[in-house]
Scaffold this motif. Structure first.
Motif, PDB file in Angstrom:
ATOM      1  N   VAL A   1      57.519  32.805  39.074  1.00  0.00           N
ATOM      2  CA  VAL A   1      58.538  31.824  38.697  1.00  0.00           C
ATOM      3  C   VAL A   1      59.821  32.506  38.216  1.00  0.00           C
ATOM      4  O   VAL A   1      60.924  31.987  38.424  1.00  0.00           O
ATOM      5  N   GLN A   2      59.705  33.677  37.590  1.00  0.00           N
ATOM      6  CA  GLN A   2      60.898  34.389  37.170  1.00  0.00           C
ATOM      7  C   GLN A   2      61.705  34.865  38.387  1.00  0.00           C
ATOM      8  O   GLN A   2      62.939  34.825  38.389  1.00  0.00           O
ATOM      9  N   ALA A   3      60.998  35.300  39.439  1.00  0.00           N
ATOM     10  CA  ALA A   3      61.698  35.706  40.664  1.00  0.00           C
ATOM     11  C   ALA A   3      62.397  34.515  41.311  1.00  0.00           C
ATOM     12  O   ALA A   3      63.542  34.622  41.773  1.00  0.00           O
ATOM     13  N   LEU A   4      61.720  33.366  41.322  1.00  0.00           N
ATOM     14  CA  LEU A   4      62.336  32.165  41.890  1.00  0.00           C
ATOM     15  C   LEU A   4      63.564  31.739  41.081  1.00  0.00           C
ATOM     16  O   LEU A   4      64.586  31.338  41.649  1.00  0.00           O
ATOM     17  N   LYS A   5      63.453  31.835  39.780  1.00  0.00           N
ATOM     18  CA  LYS A   5      64.598  31.492  38.931  1.00  0.00           C
ATOM     19  C   LYS A   5      65.800  32.384  39.263  1.00  0.00           C
ATOM     20  O   LYS A   5      66.928  31.899  39.388  1.00  0.00           O
ATOM     21  N   PHE A   6      65.554  33.668  39.419  1.00  0.00           N
ATOM     22  CA  PHE A   6      66.635  34.602  39.758  1.00  0.00           C
ATOM     23  C   PHE A   6      67.252  34.239  41.111  1.00  0.00           C
ATOM     24  O   PHE A   6      68.474  34.209  41.258  1.00  0.00           O
ATOM     25  N   LEU A   7      66.408  33.943  42.097  1.00  0.00           N
ATOM     26  CA  LEU A   7      66.908  33.610  43.433  1.00  0.00           C
ATOM     27  C   LEU A   7      67.704  32.312  43.433  1.00  0.00           C
ATOM     28  O   LEU A   7      68.722  32.187  44.129  1.00  0.00           O
ATOM     29  N   GLN A   8      67.258  31.341  42.649  1.00  0.00           N
ATOM     30  CA  GLN A   8      67.907  30.029  42.664  1.00  0.00           C
ATOM     31  C   GLN A   8      69.173  29.985  41.822  1.00  0.00           C
ATOM     32  O   GLN A   8      69.987  29.085  41.978  1.00  0.00           O
ATOM     33  N   THR A   9      69.355  30.955  40.951  1.00  0.00           N
ATOM     34  CA  THR A   9      70.536  30.940  40.074  1.00  0.00           C
ATOM     35  C   THR A   9      71.417  32.164  40.320  1.00  0.00           C
ATOM     36  O   THR A   9      72.350  32.120  41.108  1.00  0.00           O
ATOM     37  N   THR A  10      71.074  33.272  39.706  1.00  0.00           N
ATOM     38  CA  THR A  10      71.930  34.457  39.737  1.00  0.00           C
ATOM     39  C   THR A  10      72.176  34.994  41.138  1.00  0.00           C
ATOM     40  O   THR A  10      73.305  35.384  41.481  1.00  0.00           O
ATOM     41  N   ALA A  11      71.145  35.022  41.978  1.00  0.00           N
ATOM     42  CA  ALA A  11      71.269  35.671  43.287  1.00  0.00           C
ATOM     43  C   ALA A  11      71.947  34.801  44.348  1.00  0.00           C
ATOM     44  O   ALA A  11      72.305  35.298  45.415  1.00  0.00           O
ATOM     45  N   THR A  12      72.133  33.535  44.061  1.00  0.00           N
ATOM     46  CA  THR A  12      72.716  32.618  45.050  1.00  0.00           C
ATOM     47  C   THR A  12      74.147  32.272  44.650  1.00  0.00           C
ATOM     48  O   THR A  12      74.374  31.777  43.542  1.00  0.00           O
ATOM     49  N   PRO A  13      75.125  32.497  45.522  1.00  0.00           N
ATOM     50  CA  PRO A  13      76.523  32.150  45.210  1.00  0.00           C
ATOM     51  C   PRO A  13      76.665  30.662  44.926  1.00  0.00           C
ATOM     52  O   PRO A  13      75.886  29.832  45.413  1.00  0.00           O
ATOM     53  N   ALA A  14      77.674  30.325  44.148  1.00  0.00           N
ATOM     54  CA  ALA A  14      77.853  28.946  43.691  1.00  0.00           C
ATOM     55  C   ALA A  14      77.965  27.960  44.847  1.00  0.00           C
ATOM     56  O   ALA A  14      77.362  26.876  44.823  1.00  0.00           O
ATOM     57  N   ARG A  15      78.743  28.298  45.897  1.00  0.00           N
ATOM     58  CA  ARG A  15      78.911  27.371  47.020  1.00  0.00           C
ATOM     59  C   ARG A  15      77.583  27.132  47.741  1.00  0.00           C
ATOM     60  O   ARG A  15      77.244  26.006  48.099  1.00  0.00           O
ATOM     61  N   ALA A  16      76.824  28.211  47.910  1.00  0.00           N
ATOM     62  CA  ALA A  16      75.520  28.074  48.558  1.00  0.00           C
ATOM     63  C   ALA A  16      74.557  27.275  47.686  1.00  0.00           C
ATOM     64  O   ALA A  16      73.751  26.490  48.192  1.00  0.00           O
ATOM     65  N   ARG A  17      74.640  27.455  46.372  1.00  0.00           N
ATOM     66  CA  ARG A  17      73.775  26.697  45.470  1.00  0.00           C
ATOM     67  C   ARG A  17      74.022  25.207  45.611  1.00  0.00           C
ATOM     68  O   ARG A  17      73.076  24.406  45.600  1.00  0.00           O
ATOM     69  N   LYS A  18      75.286  24.825  45.751  1.00  0.00           N
ATOM     70  CA  LYS A  18      75.594  23.399  45.891  1.00  0.00           C
ATOM     71  C   LYS A  18      75.003  22.841  47.182  1.00  0.00           C
ATOM     72  O   LYS A  18      74.429  21.743  47.196  1.00  0.00           O
ATOM     73  N   ALA A  19      75.115  23.578  48.274  1.00  0.00           N
ATOM     74  CA  ALA A  19      74.566  23.117  49.544  1.00  0.00           C
ATOM     75  C   ALA A  19      73.050  22.982  49.460  1.00  0.00           C
ATOM     76  O   ALA A  19      72.465  21.994  49.936  1.00  0.00           O
ATOM     77  N   VAL A  20      72.407  23.981  48.851  1.00  0.00           N
ATOM     78  CA  VAL A  20      70.956  23.932  48.688  1.00  0.00           C
ATOM     79  C   VAL A  20      70.566  22.766  47.792  1.00  0.00           C
ATOM     80  O   VAL A  20      69.603  22.038  48.073  1.00  0.00           O
ATOM     81  N   ARG A  21      71.323  22.563  46.712  1.00  0.00           N
ATOM     82  CA  ARG A  21      71.020  21.474  45.791  1.00  0.00           C
ATOM     83  C   ARG A  21      71.078  20.133  46.512  1.00  0.00           C
ATOM     84  O   ARG A  21      70.193  19.284  46.355  1.00  0.00           O
ATOM     85  N   ASP A  22      72.119  19.919  47.305  1.00  0.00           N
ATOM     86  CA  ASP A  22      72.267  18.640  48.001  1.00  0.00           C
ATOM     87  C   ASP A  22      71.091  18.382  48.934  1.00  0.00           C
ATOM     88  O   ASP A  22      70.584  17.256  49.015  1.00  0.00           O
ATOM     89  N   ARG A  23      70.634  19.414  49.634  1.00  0.00           N
ATOM     90  CA  ARG A  23      69.486  19.242  50.529  1.00  0.00           C
ATOM     91  C   ARG A  23      68.225  18.911  49.739  1.00  0.00           C
ATOM     92  O   ARG A  23      67.427  18.053  50.139  1.00  0.00           O
ATOM     93  N   ARG A  24      68.031  19.590  48.630  1.00  0.00           N
ATOM     94  CA  ARG A  24      66.828  19.352  47.822  1.00  0.00           C
ATOM     95  C   ARG A  24      66.835  17.937  47.237  1.00  0.00           C
ATOM     96  O   ARG A  24      65.780  17.278  47.181  1.00  0.00           O
ATOM     97  N   VAL A  25      68.001  17.465  46.826  1.00  0.00           N
ATOM     98  CA  VAL A  25      68.096  16.114  46.287  1.00  0.00           C
ATOM     99  C   VAL A  25      67.784  15.087  47.371  1.00  0.00           C
ATOM    100  O   VAL A  25      67.064  14.105  47.133  1.00  0.00           O
ATOM    101  N   ARG A  26      68.288  15.287  48.564  1.00  0.00           N
ATOM    102  CA  ARG A  26      68.020  14.337  49.653  1.00  0.00           C
ATOM    103  C   ARG A  26      66.527  14.267  49.959  1.00  0.00           C
ATOM    104  O   ARG A  26      65.968  13.185  50.130  1.00  0.00           O
ATOM    105  N   ARG A  27      65.888  15.426  50.023  1.00  0.00           N
ATOM    106  CA  ARG A  27      64.446  15.445  50.319  1.00  0.00           C
ATOM    107  C   ARG A  27      63.664  14.764  49.202  1.00  0.00           C
ATOM    108  O   ARG A  27      62.737  13.978  49.456  1.00  0.00           O
ATOM    109  N   ALA A  28      64.003  15.076  47.961  1.00  0.00           N
ATOM    110  CA  ALA A  28      63.288  14.487  46.824  1.00  0.00           C
ATOM    111  C   ALA A  28      63.497  12.982  46.759  1.00  0.00           C
ATOM    112  O   ALA A  28      62.563  12.228  46.450  1.00  0.00           O
TER     113      ALA A  28
END
Length: 282
Positions: free
Chosen positions: A251-278
């Motif tokens: 879970v610590q590795a996933l946290k790093f990938l989902q926050t620090t390692a992912t650029p802000a613009r990419a995080r927004k795109a990923v977030r939007d997809r995850r929200v649609r699926r959920a």
């Protein structure tokens, strides 16, 4: 002769001092004063699983949208969750508004950073509590809102935590102690919390402290369903604590990938997809 004493001590006097010390400690232990009628009412309720510690993207160090949190909680069989964002209550309030569609109940909560004595969680609150107050001031604000004081990872010395002396200073106001947190790297810190809770007869709780949806439910409380803080507190006294280990690195590795390692613009795109699926699962 006691160590450091210049003259022998009378053992009767020593025994009296020890008895007085133990009497003071015993007087500080909490007693279970749950009314019999409330116990009978709770006994007829179904059992539900509750995760008492988790975060959404309203926390600065988490990228989990509220909808994803709720959908995952439902998939993991959680009947209720406490949303405990860092120094923010907006995520919990949003989750509460959307919870019915996912079939999960939300306890509105906040994990508050105090001035210098670590963090404390307020359960069943409605208003944001500002960070930077003293531990005593934070506890008083939780109580003012009619909430419960839940001390998370109290002896995890890898983080800023209240020391033993400060905990004793608020012992009468502590409603719940987190005795297992899977994100605590050193197991003896969890064990120390369990001993403290047992010594002072404080109800024990557990939570995943999840900053990624995949960690939800890795620590949960199986308890009778409840309505409001007083029923919750009575129910958790007889709860079963269910924990699992071995997920920290994952879970610590996933946290790093989902926050620090992912650029802000990419995080927004990923977030939007995850929200649609959920949202489609609601």
């Amino acid at each position: 002769r006691l160590a450091g004493a210049s003259v022998p001590r009378d053992w009767t006097a020593v025994a009296d001092e020890i008895e007085e010390l133990y009497a003071r400690i015993m007087a500080r232990r909490k007693t279970d004063d749950t009314p019999a009628a409330l116990r009978r009412r709770l006994a007829s309720r179904p059992l539900i699983d509750v995760d008492l510690h988790m975060h959404t993207d309203h926390s600065h160090d988490c990228a989990t949208p509220v909808e994803v949190l709720l959908a995952t909680a439902a998939e993991r069989g959680l009947g209720a969750i406490a949303v405990t964002d860092h120094n923010e209550v907006s995520g919990a309030l949003e989750a509460e508004r959307k919870a019915e569609a996912f079939g999960v109940r939300v306890i509105v909560a906040e994990e508050v950073k105090t001035a210098s004595q670590g963090e404390v969680i307020g359960l069943f609150i409605r208003e944001k509590i500002p960070r930077g107050l003293t531990l005593a001031e934070t506890v008083a604000e939780i109580k003012r809102q009619g909430g419960l004081v839940y001390v998370p990872h109290p002896f995890d010395r890898m983080h800023a935590v209240p020391d033993y002396e400060h905990l004793l200073g608020i012992i009468d106001d502590i409603d719940l102690i987190e005795v297992f947190n899977p994100r605590v790297a050193i197991g003896s810190f969890n064990e120390e919390a369990a001993r403290f809770a047992e010594k002072y007869r404080i109800p024990a709780g557990v939570g995943s402290d999840s900053h990624v949806a995949q960690g939800l439910g890795t620590a949960r409380v199986r308890m009778r369903d409840f309505d409001g803080p007083q029923e919750f507190l009575a129910s958790i006294r007889d709860a079963e604590l269910i924990t699992s280990s071995g997920t920290l690195v994952y879970v610590q590795a996933l946290k790093f990938l989902q926050t620090t390692a992912t650029p802000a613009r990419a995080r927004k795109a990923v977030r939007d997809r995850r929200v649609r699926r959920a949202s489609r699962k609601a």
